[in-house]
Design a protein around this motif. Structure first.
Motif, PDB file in Angstrom:
ATOM      1  N   VAL A   1       4.400  -0.860  12.748  1.00 27.60           N
ATOM      2  CA  VAL A   1       4.243  -0.554  11.505  1.00 27.60           C
ATOM      3  C   VAL A   1       5.523  -0.982  10.846  1.00 27.60           C
ATOM      4  O   VAL A   1       6.609  -0.350  11.577  1.00 27.60           O
ATOM      5  CB  VAL A   1       4.016   0.889  11.381  1.00 27.60           C
ATOM      6  CG1 VAL A   1       3.944   1.159   9.570  1.00 27.60           C
ATOM      7  CG2 VAL A   1       2.521   1.325  11.609  1.00 27.60           C
ATOM      8  N   ASP A   2       5.494  -1.703   9.789  1.00 26.50           N
ATOM      9  CA  ASP A   2       7.028  -2.189   9.309  1.00 26.50           C
ATOM     10  C   ASP A   2       7.667  -0.929   8.539  1.00 26.50           C
ATOM     11  O   ASP A   2       8.819  -0.854   8.723  1.00 26.50           O
ATOM     12  CB  ASP A   2       6.831  -3.079   8.164  1.00 26.50           C
ATOM     13  CG  ASP A   2       6.129  -4.294   8.711  1.00 26.50           C
ATOM     14  OD1 ASP A   2       6.272  -4.861   9.763  1.00 26.50           O
ATOM     15  OD2 ASP A   2       5.519  -5.165   8.098  1.00 26.50           O
ATOM     16  N   ILE A   3       7.192  -0.111   7.725  1.00 23.97           N
ATOM     17  CA  ILE A   3       7.886   1.136   7.141  1.00 23.97           C
ATOM     18  C   ILE A   3       6.926   2.095   7.136  1.00 23.97           C
ATOM     19  O   ILE A   3       5.639   2.116   6.870  1.00 23.97           O
ATOM     20  CB  ILE A   3       8.147   0.651   5.600  1.00 23.97           C
ATOM     21  CG1 ILE A   3       9.140  -0.531   5.655  1.00 23.97           C
ATOM     22  CG2 ILE A   3       8.642   1.722   5.010  1.00 23.97           C
ATOM     23  CD1 ILE A   3       9.271  -0.997   4.148  1.00 23.97           C
ATOM     24  N   ILE A   4       7.509   3.410   7.399  1.00 22.18           N
ATOM     25  CA  ILE A   4       6.556   4.648   7.260  1.00 22.18           C
ATOM     26  C   ILE A   4       7.453   5.326   6.249  1.00 22.18           C
ATOM     27  O   ILE A   4       8.479   5.632   6.598  1.00 22.18           O
ATOM     28  CB  ILE A   4       6.658   5.238   8.807  1.00 22.18           C
ATOM     29  CG1 ILE A   4       5.770   4.469   9.737  1.00 22.18           C
ATOM     30  CG2 ILE A   4       5.729   6.692   8.546  1.00 22.18           C
ATOM     31  CD1 ILE A   4       5.681   5.024  10.985  1.00 22.18           C
ATOM     32  N   ALA A   5       6.696   5.810   5.248  1.00 15.59           N
ATOM     33  CA  ALA A   5       7.406   6.651   4.217  1.00 15.59           C
ATOM     34  C   ALA A   5       6.586   7.802   3.899  1.00 15.59           C
ATOM     35  O   ALA A   5       5.188   7.905   4.155  1.00 15.59           O
ATOM     36  CB  ALA A   5       7.347   5.478   2.893  1.00 15.59           C
ATOM     37  N   PHE A   6       6.832   8.670   2.965  1.00  9.70           N
ATOM     38  CA  PHE A   6       6.473   9.778   2.646  1.00  9.70           C
ATOM     39  C   PHE A   6       6.795   9.968   1.210  1.00  9.70           C
ATOM     40  O   PHE A   6       7.886  10.055   0.822  1.00  9.70           O
ATOM     41  CB  PHE A   6       7.146  11.028   3.474  1.00  9.70           C
ATOM     42  CG  PHE A   6       6.256  12.350   3.368  1.00  9.70           C
ATOM     43  CD1 PHE A   6       5.097  12.557   4.081  1.00  9.70           C
ATOM     44  CD2 PHE A   6       6.830  13.332   2.645  1.00  9.70           C
ATOM     45  CE1 PHE A   6       4.301  13.642   3.875  1.00  9.70           C
ATOM     46  CE2 PHE A   6       5.986  14.614   2.324  1.00  9.70           C
ATOM     47  CZ  PHE A   6       4.786  14.639   3.195  1.00  9.70           C
ATOM     48  N   LYS A   7       5.688  10.523   0.514  1.00  9.91           N
ATOM     49  CA  LYS A   7       5.711  11.189  -1.041  1.00  9.91           C
ATOM     50  C   LYS A   7       4.511  11.948  -1.234  1.00  9.91           C
ATOM     51  O   LYS A   7       3.632  11.446  -1.008  1.00  9.91           O
ATOM     52  CB  LYS A   7       5.834   9.766  -1.970  1.00  9.91           C
ATOM     53  CG  LYS A   7       6.060  10.114  -3.225  1.00  9.91           C
ATOM     54  CD  LYS A   7       6.203   8.939  -4.174  1.00  9.91           C
ATOM     55  CE  LYS A   7       6.121   9.182  -5.542  1.00  9.91           C
ATOM     56  NZ  LYS A   7       6.216   7.951  -6.467  1.00  9.91           N
ATOM     57  N   ASN A   8       4.699  13.098  -2.128  1.00 14.56           N
ATOM     58  CA  ASN A   8       3.750  13.691  -2.466  1.00 14.56           C
ATOM     59  C   ASN A   8       2.719  14.264  -1.546  1.00 14.56           C
ATOM     60  O   ASN A   8       1.535  14.183  -1.691  1.00 14.56           O
ATOM     61  CB  ASN A   8       3.202  13.166  -3.673  1.00 14.56           C
ATOM     62  CG  ASN A   8       4.055  13.099  -4.789  1.00 14.56           C
ATOM     63  OD1 ASN A   8       5.092  13.823  -5.082  1.00 14.56           O
ATOM     64  ND2 ASN A   8       3.867  12.042  -5.550  1.00 14.56           N
ATOM     65  N   ASP A   9       3.105  14.785  -0.266  1.00 18.77           N
ATOM     66  CA  ASP A   9       2.188  15.061   0.618  1.00 18.77           C
ATOM     67  C   ASP A   9       1.469  14.007   1.327  1.00 18.77           C
ATOM     68  O   ASP A   9       0.600  14.216   1.881  1.00 18.77           O
ATOM     69  CB  ASP A   9       1.364  16.121   0.156  1.00 18.77           C
ATOM     70  CG  ASP A   9       1.877  17.449  -0.149  1.00 18.77           C
ATOM     71  OD1 ASP A   9       3.096  17.849   0.482  1.00 18.77           O
ATOM     72  OD2 ASP A   9       1.421  18.191  -0.960  1.00 18.77           O
ATOM     73  N   THR A  10       1.782  12.633   1.162  1.00 17.31           N
ATOM     74  CA  THR A  10       0.990  11.626   1.649  1.00 17.31           C
ATOM     75  C   THR A  10       2.246  10.743   2.376  1.00 17.31           C
ATOM     76  O   THR A  10       3.205  10.518   2.093  1.00 17.31           O
ATOM     77  CB  THR A  10       0.624  10.594   0.446  1.00 17.31           C
ATOM     78  OG1 THR A  10      -0.132  11.450  -0.304  1.00 17.31           O
ATOM     79  CG2 THR A  10      -0.227   9.541   0.861  1.00 17.31           C
ATOM     80  N   ILE A  11       1.540  10.548   3.623  1.00 15.24           N
ATOM     81  CA  ILE A  11       2.373   9.719   4.474  1.00 15.24           C
ATOM     82  C   ILE A  11       1.727   8.308   4.380  1.00 15.24           C
ATOM     83  O   ILE A  11       0.582   8.002   4.288  1.00 15.24           O
ATOM     84  CB  ILE A  11       2.346  10.057   6.056  1.00 15.24           C
ATOM     85  CG1 ILE A  11       3.354   9.174   6.944  1.00 15.24           C
ATOM     86  CG2 ILE A  11       0.980  10.048   6.680  1.00 15.24           C
ATOM     87  CD1 ILE A  11       3.688   9.841   8.226  1.00 15.24           C
ATOM     88  N   VAL A  12       2.778   7.457   4.233  1.00 19.07           N
ATOM     89  CA  VAL A  12       2.226   5.828   3.870  1.00 19.07           C
ATOM     90  C   VAL A  12       2.848   5.083   4.854  1.00 19.07           C
ATOM     91  O   VAL A  12       3.913   4.732   5.141  1.00 19.07           O
ATOM     92  CB  VAL A  12       2.660   5.615   2.398  1.00 19.07           C
ATOM     93  CG1 VAL A  12       2.088   4.106   2.172  1.00 19.07           C
ATOM     94  CG2 VAL A  12       2.442   6.498   1.583  1.00 19.07           C
TER      95      VAL A  12
END
Length: 118
Positions: free
Chosen positions: A37-48
């Motif tokens: 996975v290129d990027i794993i990010a997090f914002k507002n209770d969401t893992i993207v």
């Protein structure tokens, strides 16, 4: 620049974009035997889980080919392994996004939220 340098530059720009839009970057280039996975990010209770495509000569058809069924399944399988190892995200919403860099006809950094689902 060679293909790797172009891809790395695109991923760096995608990270800058995500950070400037309030995302926290958890991992970059997270790998297992089965995929990455290129990027794993997090914002507002969401893992993207973000796939980055740098396509300076690309088309919509090219994105569809690059993100074929097998590629999407590898990303999903890899994301599940990440979640098994990082249980702190088990109550988070999950999303799969694509960021397209430098494709003619689109903004220089084009973010497609919920690009695909399991």
């Amino acid at each position: 620049m060679n293909t790797k340098q172009i891809g790395d530059n695109g991923e760096n720009r995608a990270v800058e974009y995500l950070i400037s839009n309030g995302f926290a970057i958890i991992e970059r280039n997270w790998r297992t035997k089965g995929g990455e996975v290129d990027i794993i990010a997090f914002k507002n209770d969401t893992i993207v889980f973000v796939e980055v495509k740098t396509l300076p000569n690309g088309t919509i058809d090219m994105i569809q080919r690059e993100l074929n069924y097998q590629k999407r399944q590898r990303i999903i399988k890899t994301s599940k392994r990440f979640l098994l190892k990082h249980r702190q995200y088990s109550n988070s919403y999950i999303r799969f996004d694509v960021i397209v860099i430098d494709m003619p006809g689109l903004e220089p950094v084009y973010h497609i939220e919920n690009a695909f689902t399991e």
